[in-house]
Motif scaffolding. Structure first.
Motif, PDB file in Angstrom:
ATOM      1  N   TYR A  27       0.855  -1.185   0.000  1.00  0.00           N
ATOM      2  CA  TYR A  27       0.000   0.000   0.000  1.00  0.00           C
ATOM      3  C   TYR A  27       0.889   1.232   0.000  1.00  0.00           C
ATOM      4  N   ALA A  28       0.510   2.222  -0.781  1.00  0.00           N
ATOM      5  CA  ALA A  28       1.265   3.471  -0.802  1.00  0.00           C
ATOM      6  C   ALA A  28       1.302   4.094   0.594  1.00  0.00           C
ATOM      7  N   SER A  29       0.218   3.953   1.342  1.00  0.00           N
ATOM      8  CA  SER A  29       0.164   4.554   2.680  1.00  0.00           C
ATOM      9  C   SER A  29       1.203   3.956   3.628  1.00  0.00           C
ATOM     10  N   VAL A  68      -7.530   2.427  -4.291  1.00  0.00           N
ATOM     11  CA  VAL A  68      -8.436   1.845  -3.299  1.00  0.00           C
ATOM     12  C   VAL A  68      -8.778   2.938  -2.295  1.00  0.00           C
ATOM     13  N   TYR A  69      -9.799   2.698  -1.516  1.00  0.00           N
ATOM     14  CA  TYR A  69     -10.190   3.644  -0.469  1.00  0.00           C
ATOM     15  C   TYR A  69     -10.144   2.917   0.856  1.00  0.00           C
ATOM     16  N   ARG A  70      -9.513   3.554   1.833  1.00  0.00           N
ATOM     17  CA  ARG A  70      -9.330   2.948   3.141  1.00  0.00           C
ATOM     18  C   ARG A  70      -9.668   3.943   4.234  1.00  0.00           C
ATOM     19  N   SER A  71      -9.909   3.431   5.401  1.00  0.00           N
ATOM     20  CA  SER A  71     -10.176   4.278   6.549  1.00  0.00           C
ATOM     21  C   SER A  71      -8.846   4.679   7.183  1.00  0.00           C
ATOM     22  N   VAL A  77     -10.024   7.686   2.941  1.00  0.00           N
ATOM     23  CA  VAL A  77      -9.030   8.367   2.120  1.00  0.00           C
ATOM     24  C   VAL A  77      -8.613   7.469   0.962  1.00  0.00           C
ATOM     25  N   GLN A  78      -8.145   8.100  -0.083  1.00  0.00           N
ATOM     26  CA  GLN A  78      -7.633   7.354  -1.235  1.00  0.00           C
ATOM     27  C   GLN A  78      -6.274   6.775  -0.897  1.00  0.00           C
ATOM     28  N   ASP A  79      -6.051   5.566  -1.333  1.00  0.00           N
ATOM     29  CA  ASP A  79      -4.766   4.893  -1.183  1.00  0.00           C
ATOM     30  C   ASP A  79      -4.513   4.159  -2.493  1.00  0.00           C
ATOM     31  N   TRP A  80      -3.408   3.478  -2.598  1.00  0.00           N
ATOM     32  CA  TRP A  80      -3.093   2.696  -3.777  1.00  0.00           C
ATOM     33  C   TRP A  80      -2.536   1.360  -3.345  1.00  0.00           C
ATOM     34  N   ARG A  81      -3.035   0.288  -3.956  1.00  0.00           N
ATOM     35  CA  ARG A  81      -2.377  -1.009  -3.848  1.00  0.00           C
ATOM     36  C   ARG A  81      -1.342  -1.022  -4.958  1.00  0.00           C
TER      37      ARG A  81
END
Length: 116
Positions: A27-29, A68-71, A77-81
């Motif tokens: 995940y980018a996060s 992807v969208y995650r909490s 918030v938007q995230d990226w796999r």
């Protein structure tokens, strides 16, 4: 997606999509959590530059990035796999004044030099 799209999307297409997604293990996060980026805006810019690298080199984005969208902290918030390659490209394109990013960049260059 419309009915027309459903009939065109074959089981083989679904299999290929699933196969591509199986490589999206990061995940980018994660870069935020490792303090490689200070905020979502900085992370978004690093991801954008990484996708530009892929576009320039004709690397398929759908095999390496998926929005992807995650909490996060109680909000969505938007995230990226991402594939491992996409994640490393994102780190390479993050702010090099950041100690985590600079260290990873230096390690990657040293590893490349050892293999040449």
């Amino acid at each position: 997606m419309t009915i027309d799209h459903l009939s065109i999307h074959s089981p083989i297409d679904s299999f290929v999509d699933s196969l591509a997604e199986s490589n999206l293990t990061c995940y980018a996060s994660d870069l935020l959590e490792q303090q490689g980026c200070q905020n979502l805006q900085e992370l978004s810019e690093a991801v954008k530059r990484a996708t530009e690298v892929c576009n320039c080199m004709h690397v398929p984005l759908h095999e390496n990035f998926k929005v992807v969208y995650r909490s996060r902290n109680g909000e969505v918030v938007q995230d990226w796999r991402m594939s491992r390659m996409a994640y490393l490209l994102t780190v390479l394109n993050a702010d090099s004044r950041n100690a985590f990013v600079a260290q990873l960049q230096l390690e990657m260059v040293n590893q490349m030099l050892r293999h040449t």
